[in-house]
Design a protein around this motif. Structure first.
Motif, PDB file in Angstrom:
ATOM      1  N   THR A   1      58.129  17.333   7.304  1.00 42.57           N
ATOM      2  CA  THR A   1      58.582  15.977   7.018  1.00 42.57           C
ATOM      3  C   THR A   1      59.517  15.975   5.824  1.00 42.57           C
ATOM      4  N   ARG A   2      60.367  14.968   5.784  1.00 30.79           N
ATOM      5  CA  ARG A   2      61.118  14.703   4.561  1.00 30.79           C
ATOM      6  C   ARG A   2      60.175  14.116   3.518  1.00 30.79           C
ATOM      7  N   VAL A   3      60.488  14.370   2.253  1.00 30.67           N
ATOM      8  CA  VAL A   3      59.672  13.848   1.164  1.00 30.67           C
ATOM      9  C   VAL A   3      60.565  13.176   0.131  1.00 30.67           C
ATOM     10  N   ARG A   4      59.935  12.288  -0.640  1.00 26.02           N
ATOM     11  CA  ARG A   4      60.644  11.584  -1.706  1.00 26.02           C
ATOM     12  C   ARG A   4      59.894  11.771  -3.015  1.00 26.02           C
ATOM     13  N   ASP A   5      60.602  11.590  -4.131  1.00 23.02           N
ATOM     14  CA  ASP A   5      60.036  11.851  -5.456  1.00 23.02           C
ATOM     15  C   ASP A   5      59.478  10.604  -6.118  1.00 23.02           C
ATOM     16  N   THR A   6      59.484   9.494  -5.414  1.00 25.93           N
ATOM     17  CA  THR A   6      59.039   8.237  -5.997  1.00 25.93           C
ATOM     18  C   THR A   6      58.123   7.530  -5.016  1.00 25.93           C
ATOM     19  N   GLU A   7      57.296   6.632  -5.554  1.00 22.53           N
ATOM     20  CA  GLU A   7      56.450   5.819  -4.682  1.00 22.53           C
ATOM     21  C   GLU A   7      57.190   4.581  -4.177  1.00 22.53           C
ATOM     22  N   ALA A   8      58.369   4.312  -4.731  1.00 17.75           N
ATOM     23  CA  ALA A   8      59.144   3.151  -4.296  1.00 17.75           C
ATOM     24  C   ALA A   8      59.559   3.313  -2.842  1.00 17.75           C
ATOM     25  N   GLN A   9      59.640   2.190  -2.134  1.00 17.43           N
ATOM     26  CA  GLN A   9      60.006   2.239  -0.718  1.00 17.43           C
ATOM     27  C   GLN A   9      61.460   2.660  -0.564  1.00 17.43           C
ATOM     28  N   PRO A  10      61.714   3.680   0.232  1.00 16.50           N
ATOM     29  CA  PRO A  10      63.092   4.143   0.431  1.00 16.50           C
ATOM     30  C   PRO A  10      63.780   3.343   1.530  1.00 16.50           C
ATOM     31  N   ASP A  11      65.081   3.523   1.623  1.00 18.03           N
ATOM     32  CA  ASP A  11      65.836   2.962   2.735  1.00 18.03           C
ATOM     33  C   ASP A  11      65.625   3.872   3.944  1.00 18.03           C
ATOM     34  N   GLY A  12      65.540   3.282   5.099  1.00 16.86           N
ATOM     35  CA  GLY A  12      65.307   4.116   6.279  1.00 16.86           C
ATOM     36  C   GLY A  12      65.509   3.324   7.555  1.00 16.86           C
ATOM     37  N   PRO A  13      65.214   3.933   8.688  1.00 16.29           N
ATOM     38  CA  PRO A  13      64.616   5.260   8.828  1.00 16.29           C
ATOM     39  C   PRO A  13      65.631   6.382   8.675  1.00 16.29           C
ATOM     40  N   PRO A  14      65.117   7.596   8.361  1.00 16.71           N
ATOM     41  CA  PRO A  14      63.718   7.898   8.084  1.00 16.71           C
ATOM     42  C   PRO A  14      63.281   7.402   6.707  1.00 16.71           C
ATOM     43  N   TRP A  15      61.951   7.232   6.567  1.00 12.37           N
ATOM     44  CA  TRP A  15      61.351   6.875   5.294  1.00 12.37           C
ATOM     45  C   TRP A  15      60.537   8.081   4.827  1.00 12.37           C
ATOM     46  N   PRO A  16      61.110   8.936   3.967  1.00  9.90           N
ATOM     47  CA  PRO A  16      60.402  10.145   3.540  1.00  9.90           C
ATOM     48  C   PRO A  16      59.038   9.825   2.934  1.00  9.90           C
ATOM     49  N   LEU A  17      58.126  10.793   3.014  1.00  8.52           N
ATOM     50  CA  LEU A  17      56.776  10.599   2.509  1.00  8.52           C
ATOM     51  C   LEU A  17      56.699  10.867   1.015  1.00  8.52           C
ATOM     52  N   SER A  18      55.826  10.144   0.347  1.00 10.53           N
ATOM     53  CA  SER A  18      55.588  10.327  -1.080  1.00 10.53           C
ATOM     54  C   SER A  18      54.405  11.273  -1.292  1.00 10.53           C
ATOM     55  N   ASP A  19      54.200  11.680  -2.551  1.00 11.77           N
ATOM     56  CA  ASP A  19      53.069  12.554  -2.866  1.00 11.77           C
ATOM     57  C   ASP A  19      51.745  11.882  -2.530  1.00 11.77           C
ATOM     58  N   SER A  20      51.634  10.588  -2.832  1.00 13.60           N
ATOM     59  CA  SER A  20      50.366   9.910  -2.571  1.00 13.60           C
ATOM     60  C   SER A  20      50.091   9.800  -1.076  1.00 13.60           C
ATOM     61  N   GLU A  21      51.144   9.673  -0.281  1.00 19.28           N
ATOM     62  CA  GLU A  21      50.949   9.638   1.172  1.00 19.28           C
ATOM     63  C   GLU A  21      50.500  10.998   1.685  1.00 19.28           C
ATOM     64  N   LEU A  22      51.085  12.059   1.169  1.00 22.12           N
ATOM     65  CA  LEU A  22      50.655  13.396   1.574  1.00 22.12           C
ATOM     66  C   LEU A  22      49.216  13.671   1.153  1.00 22.12           C
ATOM     67  N   GLU A  23      48.813  13.117   0.013  1.00 20.34           N
ATOM     68  CA  GLU A  23      47.440  13.324  -0.455  1.00 20.34           C
ATOM     69  C   GLU A  23      46.409  12.728   0.493  1.00 20.34           C
ATOM     70  N   GLN A  24      46.827  11.772   1.312  1.00 20.74           N
ATOM     71  CA  GLN A  24      45.886  11.171   2.253  1.00 20.74           C
ATOM     72  C   GLN A  24      45.348  12.191   3.243  1.00 20.74           C
ATOM     73  N   PHE A  25      46.151  13.201   3.568  1.00 22.90           N
ATOM     74  CA  PHE A  25      45.662  14.241   4.477  1.00 22.90           C
ATOM     75  C   PHE A  25      44.477  14.979   3.854  1.00 22.90           C
ATOM     76  N   GLU A  26      44.580  15.293   2.574  1.00 23.67           N
ATOM     77  CA  GLU A  26      43.486  15.979   1.896  1.00 23.67           C
ATOM     78  C   GLU A  26      42.270  15.068   1.760  1.00 23.67           C
ATOM     79  N   ASN A  27      42.505  13.777   1.568  1.00 20.71           N
ATOM     80  CA  ASN A  27      41.395  12.827   1.490  1.00 20.71           C
ATOM     81  C   ASN A  27      40.640  12.723   2.818  1.00 20.71           C
TER      82      ASN A  27
END
Length: 229
Positions: A170-196
């Motif tokens: 997936t594409r990723v972004r360095d901020t939690e702010a909503q990006p322009d899209g699509p695509p909307w790259p994933l943030s670190d907190s979104e990726l952390e949901q997999f581990e949760n």
């Protein structure tokens, strides 16, 4: 790997996605795009007619035990990733929300052993719960708006059997702010949901595909270690 799409195609994809979101059907635009293409792969931005190179690299370097192992390809598109897994010996199910896309796969690979089916990531069959040893998710979540992101991530995790592998590109972004899209790259907190959800991060590779356009992608290998969730 990174290819800047023609501006008119980018704009058309954004328009289709916007209409679908307004109708509260955030994934409906895939079928519209495939149907409009009328068999022209140039009108499908992600159609490369070859397995994704990051998947190919992972398979080459990890040599997974494929015999009698069940694999699932999410949002299979035109089928190249699914065919690559089947060629290694996986028993592959590949789904897409677009009936046109799945029919296209069957036309391209008429003798395929892959089970191509129409299915919705937001309404997954209950028999698929923890049913797959290898799950491949490539750039589908990033094509969905942030307000349905958690549901999409939960659905992806839902498929992995205990001890099984999820390979995510997936594409990723360095901020939690909503990006322009699509695509909307994933943030670190979104990726952390997999581990949760019980998935352990095994390997993460970051690719800077274009400094000019600041496009970063990751390939992450997860393993489901929690037997219950």
């Amino acid at each position: 790997m990174f290819e800047q799409q023609p501006e008119n195609l980018q704009l058309h994809v954004k328009q289709l996605a916007s209409v679908a979101i307004d109708k509260s059907e955030p994934s409906a635009w895939f079928e519209v795009l495939y149907a409009e293409a009328k068999g022209d792969t140039a009108k499908i931005p992600w159609a490369k007619l070859a397995p994704h190179p990051y998947l190919h690299d992972w398979l080459t370097n990890h040599q997974p035990l494929a015999s009698q192992q069940k694999a699932l390809v999410i949002g299979c598109g035109l089928g190249d990733d699914a065919e690559a897994l089947a060629n290694l010996g996986f028993e592959v199910t590949a789904f897409d929300i677009s009936p046109t896309a799945t029919a296209w796969c069957q036309e391209r690979f008429p003798n395929s052993a892959v089970n191509y089916v129409v299915a919705d990531l937001f309404a997954v069959p209950t028999q698929w719960h923890q049913a797959f040893d290898f799950v491949f998710e490539c750039r589908n979540i990033q094509a969905l708006p942030l307000n349905v992101r958690s549901c999409a991530i939960s659905s992806v995790a839902y498929f992995v059997t205990p001890g099984g592998t999820l390979l995510l590109i997936t594409r990723v972004r360095d901020t939690e702010a909503q990006p322009d899209g699509p695509p909307w790259p994933l943030s670190d907190s979104e990726l952390e949901q997999f581990e949760n959800l019980g998935l352990e991060l095994i390997e993460k590779i970051v690719y800077l595909e274009s400094e000019q356009f600041d496009v970063k992608q990751v390939r992450i290998e997860y393993q489901l270690t929690s037997p219950e969730r």
